[in-house]
Design a protein around this motif. Structure first.
Motif, PDB file in Angstrom:
ATOM      1  N   THR A  60       6.947 -10.181  -1.971  1.00 68.94           N
ATOM      2  CA  THR A  60       7.943 -10.296  -0.908  1.00 68.94           C
ATOM      3  C   THR A  60       7.415 -11.228   0.182  1.00 68.94           C
ATOM      4  OG1 THR A  60       6.992  -8.505   0.395  1.00 68.94           O
ATOM      5  CG2 THR A  60       8.667  -7.886  -1.253  1.00 68.94           C
ATOM      6  N   VAL A  61       8.316 -11.551   1.097  1.00 70.16           N
ATOM      7  CA  VAL A  61       7.944 -12.378   2.250  1.00 70.16           C
ATOM      8  C   VAL A  61       6.738 -11.758   2.961  1.00 70.16           C
ATOM      9  CG1 VAL A  61       8.723 -12.986   4.588  1.00 70.16           C
ATOM     10  CG2 VAL A  61      10.198 -13.436   2.604  1.00 70.16           C
ATOM     11  N   GLU A  62       6.818 -10.480   3.257  1.00 71.44           N
ATOM     12  CA  GLU A  62       5.724  -9.837   3.997  1.00 71.44           C
ATOM     13  C   GLU A  62       4.425  -9.844   3.189  1.00 71.44           C
ATOM     14  OE1 GLU A  62       6.645  -5.936   5.377  1.00 71.44           O
ATOM     15  OE2 GLU A  62       4.877  -5.891   6.675  1.00 71.44           O
ATOM     16  N   GLU A  63       4.533  -9.603   1.888  1.00 74.39           N
ATOM     17  CA  GLU A  63       3.323  -9.615   1.050  1.00 74.39           C
ATOM     18  C   GLU A  63       2.717 -11.010   0.960  1.00 74.39           C
ATOM     19  OE1 GLU A  63       4.611  -5.873  -1.874  1.00 74.39           O
ATOM     20  OE2 GLU A  63       5.115  -7.938  -2.421  1.00 74.39           O
ATOM     21  N   ASN A  64       3.578 -12.035   0.902  1.00 74.92           N
ATOM     22  CA  ASN A  64       3.065 -13.402   0.908  1.00 74.92           C
ATOM     23  C   ASN A  64       2.328 -13.702   2.216  1.00 74.92           C
ATOM     24  OD1 ASN A  64       3.647 -15.570  -1.294  1.00 74.92           O
ATOM     25  ND2 ASN A  64       5.476 -14.271  -1.332  1.00 74.92           N
ATOM     26  N   VAL A  65       2.947 -13.269   3.329  1.00 68.49           N
ATOM     27  CA  VAL A  65       2.361 -13.577   4.647  1.00 68.49           C
ATOM     28  C   VAL A  65       1.016 -12.881   4.826  1.00 68.49           C
ATOM     29  CG1 VAL A  65       2.679 -13.234   7.137  1.00 68.49           C
ATOM     30  CG2 VAL A  65       4.577 -14.088   5.741  1.00 68.49           C
ATOM     31  N   THR A  66       0.902 -11.661   4.321  1.00 66.22           N
ATOM     32  CA  THR A  66      -0.338 -10.906   4.557  1.00 66.22           C
ATOM     33  C   THR A  66      -1.385 -11.115   3.463  1.00 66.22           C
ATOM     34  OG1 THR A  66       0.655  -8.960   3.517  1.00 66.22           O
ATOM     35  CG2 THR A  66       0.780  -9.083   5.905  1.00 66.22           C
ATOM     36  N   LEU A  67      -1.045 -11.907   2.449  1.00 63.89           N
ATOM     37  CA  LEU A  67      -1.989 -12.108   1.340  1.00 63.89           C
ATOM     38  C   LEU A  67      -3.370 -12.605   1.804  1.00 63.89           C
ATOM     39  CD1 LEU A  67      -2.257 -11.911  -1.734  1.00 63.89           C
ATOM     40  CD2 LEU A  67      -1.470 -14.281  -1.884  1.00 63.89           C
ATOM     41  N   GLN A  80      -9.317  -7.843   5.228  1.00 67.59           N
ATOM     42  CA  GLN A  80      -8.993  -7.360   6.579  1.00 67.59           C
ATOM     43  C   GLN A  80      -7.972  -6.227   6.503  1.00 67.59           C
ATOM     44  OE1 GLN A  80      -8.268 -10.290   9.610  1.00 67.59           O
ATOM     45  NE2 GLN A  80      -9.341 -11.870   8.460  1.00 67.59           N
ATOM     46  N   SER A  81      -8.027  -5.377   7.510  1.00 64.51           N
ATOM     47  CA  SER A  81      -7.155  -4.213   7.541  1.00 64.51           C
ATOM     48  C   SER A  81      -5.714  -4.621   7.874  1.00 64.51           C
ATOM     49  CB  SER A  81      -7.659  -3.232   8.602  1.00 64.51           C
ATOM     50  OG  SER A  81      -6.587  -2.439   9.067  1.00 64.51           O
ATOM     51  N   LEU A  82      -4.795  -4.279   6.971  1.00 59.62           N
ATOM     52  CA  LEU A  82      -3.389  -4.590   7.218  1.00 59.62           C
ATOM     53  C   LEU A  82      -2.848  -3.729   8.349  1.00 59.62           C
ATOM     54  CD1 LEU A  82      -1.703  -5.117   3.745  1.00 59.62           C
ATOM     55  CD2 LEU A  82      -2.780  -6.757   5.262  1.00 59.62           C
ATOM     56  N   ARG A  83      -3.356  -2.475   8.421  1.00 62.08           N
ATOM     57  CA  ARG A  83      -2.854  -1.555   9.443  1.00 62.08           C
ATOM     58  C   ARG A  83      -3.192  -2.086  10.838  1.00 62.08           C
ATOM     59  NH1 ARG A  83      -4.909   3.663   9.982  1.00 62.08           N
ATOM     60  NH2 ARG A  83      -5.999   3.326   8.024  1.00 62.08           N
ATOM     61  N   ARG A  84      -4.420  -2.564  10.979  1.00 61.19           N
ATOM     62  CA  ARG A  84      -4.844  -3.054  12.297  1.00 61.19           C
ATOM     63  C   ARG A  84      -4.126  -4.359  12.682  1.00 61.19           C
ATOM     64  NH1 ARG A  84     -10.680  -4.191  12.790  1.00 61.19           N
ATOM     65  NH2 ARG A  84     -10.790  -3.099  10.821  1.00 61.19           N
ATOM     66  N   SER A  85      -3.679  -5.105  11.661  1.00 61.25           N
ATOM     67  CA  SER A  85      -3.025  -6.393  11.937  1.00 61.25           C
ATOM     68  C   SER A  85      -1.507  -6.256  12.047  1.00 61.25           C
ATOM     69  CB  SER A  85      -3.321  -7.380  10.810  1.00 61.25           C
ATOM     70  OG  SER A  85      -4.677  -7.384  10.481  1.00 61.25           O
ATOM     71  N   ALA A  86      -0.975  -5.026  11.831  1.00 60.95           N
ATOM     72  CA  ALA A  86       0.473  -4.877  11.672  1.00 60.95           C
ATOM     73  C   ALA A  86       1.263  -5.409  12.864  1.00 60.95           C
ATOM     74  CB  ALA A  86       0.816  -3.416  11.412  1.00 60.95           C
ATOM     75  N   GLY A  87       0.818  -5.070  14.080  1.00 66.94           N
ATOM     76  CA  GLY A  87       1.555  -5.494  15.272  1.00 66.94           C
ATOM     77  C   GLY A  87       1.554  -7.014  15.400  1.00 66.94           C
ATOM     78  N   ARG A  88       0.410  -7.597  15.122  1.00 67.25           N
ATOM     79  CA  ARG A  88       0.280  -9.047  15.229  1.00 67.25           C
ATOM     80  C   ARG A  88       1.152  -9.748  14.176  1.00 67.25           C
ATOM     81  NH1 ARG A  88      -2.791 -12.483  13.139  1.00 67.25           N
ATOM     82  NH2 ARG A  88      -4.127 -11.035  11.997  1.00 67.25           N
ATOM     83  N   ILE A  89       1.185  -9.194  12.967  1.00 66.27           N
ATOM     84  CA  ILE A  89       2.011  -9.798  11.912  1.00 66.27           C
ATOM     85  C   ILE A  89       3.493  -9.678  12.280  1.00 66.27           C
ATOM     86  CG2 ILE A  89       2.696  -9.601   9.473  1.00 66.27           C
ATOM     87  CD1 ILE A  89      -0.049 -10.939   9.874  1.00 66.27           C
ATOM     88  N   ASP A  90       3.880  -8.548  12.874  1.00 65.57           N
ATOM     89  CA  ASP A  90       5.268  -8.408  13.341  1.00 65.57           C
ATOM     90  C   ASP A  90       5.610  -9.525  14.327  1.00 65.57           C
ATOM     91  OD1 ASP A  90       5.670  -6.180  11.810  1.00 65.57           O
ATOM     92  OD2 ASP A  90       5.463  -4.735  13.460  1.00 65.57           O
ATOM     93  N   SER A  91       4.699  -9.777  15.272  1.00 65.31           N
ATOM     94  CA  SER A  91       4.957 -10.832  16.272  1.00 65.31           C
ATOM     95  C   SER A  91       5.052 -12.200  15.607  1.00 65.31           C
ATOM     96  CB  SER A  91       3.840 -10.914  17.310  1.00 65.31           C
ATOM     97  OG  SER A  91       3.559  -9.659  17.814  1.00 65.31           O
TER      98      SER A  91
END
Ligand SMILES: Nc1ncnc2c1ncn2[C@@H]1O[C@H](COP(=O)(O)OP(=O)(O)OP(=O)(O)O)[C@@H](O)[C@H]1O
Ligand SMILES: [Mg+2]
Length: 265
Positions: free
Chosen positions: A120-127, A134-145
């Protein structure tokens, strides 16, 4: 800024001095064999890009733009000369270390997006975060922005085949920025887009620079894209014409055309 690092990945040395340019090419050459002869595809290229600068490189097809960008990204090695990213010489150390510098300091965007079709778009972005451990949980807010900044938050669950070209390129920009690199390299990012989608992508890159402070080097043969930069560098037959560089942009498209005709390219 703190960066999460995995113990498995060797970390490049911290930037040696705050004043080091984010990118520096020192007399870079790339030779290739052609009909039994060595031909210089990139010739004696030197320039520096400061933190937060938005520079564009213009040149005709075959002038060596992609070759140069690959050298600057550490995806290819110069035949002679050096490339430094935030003061770190990409030529020193082994491939593992170069890969770590690339992963942590450089985002790269391509003309043809190179999104993974089954993610998905989100999975591509966080790949890149997952690859870097790196921790996806800790980056969640930043990825949302980041998704908000690029106007793709509403697309996060979609697969790439259900996106327009402009949307795919915005996803690939978000992916390139997911690790917060200080440098973004872009090879003809509008080359496969409609004129309108291309303009939107260029405007987004400017706002990325303004809001995140990312230095951007964008290669293009489109004068309209080049005009959006603070600086335009001209590449001809593999060489930069430093004396012809335009500074103080964004420029009018007519100014870029005028300089191109002065240069005969
Ligand atoms: N792998 C390769 N082997 C041999 N020659 C190559 C290779 N890749 C590129 N070249 C040659 O190097 C020169 C520069 O190519 P490059 O792709 O860097 O140009 P470019 O400015 O990006 O062109 P375009 O605008 O068409 O993308 C061309 O003459 C090309 O034929
Ligand atoms: Mg190219």
């Amino acid at each position: 800024m703190m960066r999460a690092m995995t113990s498995a990945s060797p970390s490049p040395a911290a930037p040696s001095a705050a004043a080091a340019p984010v990118l520096e090419a020192r007399s870079v050459f790339r030779l290739r064999a052609s009909d039994g002869q060595q031909v210089a595809i990139v010739r004696d290229v030197s320039f520096a890009l400061r933190a937060g600068e938005f520079a564009t490189v213009m040149g005709p097809s075959g002038s060596g733009k992609s070759t140069l960008l690959h050298l600057l990204a550490g995806l290819d090695k110069p035949s002679a000369g050096q490339v430094l990213v935030a003061g770190d010489d990409l030529g020193s150390g082994d491939e593992e270390r170069r890969a770590a510098v690339r992963r942590q300091r450089i985002g790269f965007i391509f003309q043809f997006f190179h999104l993974l079709p089954d993610l998905t778009v989100e999975e591509n972005v966080t790949l890149p975060l997952r690859i870097g451990g790196q921790s996806l949980r800790r980056s969640a807010g930043r990825i949302d922005s980041l998704l908000d900044l690029l106007g793709i938050a509403h697309l996060r669950g979609r697969l790439p085949h259900a996106l327009s070209g402009g949307e795919m390129q915005r996803v690939s920009i978000a992916r390139a920025l997911s690790t917060q690199p200080p440098l973004l390299l872009a090879d003809e990012p509008t080359g496969n887009l409609s004129s309108k989608a291309g303009e939107e992508v260029i405007a987004l890159l400017r706002s990325v620079r303004d809001k995140l402070g990312t230095a951007i080097l964008l290669v293009t043969h489109n004068p309209r894209d080049a005009a959006a930069g603070d600086r335009v560098l001209f590449l001809h037959d593999g060489a930069l014409r430093n004396e012809s560089e335009m500074r103080g942009g964004p420029f009018g498209v007519a100014d870029v055309f005028h300089r191109l005709s002065q240069l005969g390219i």
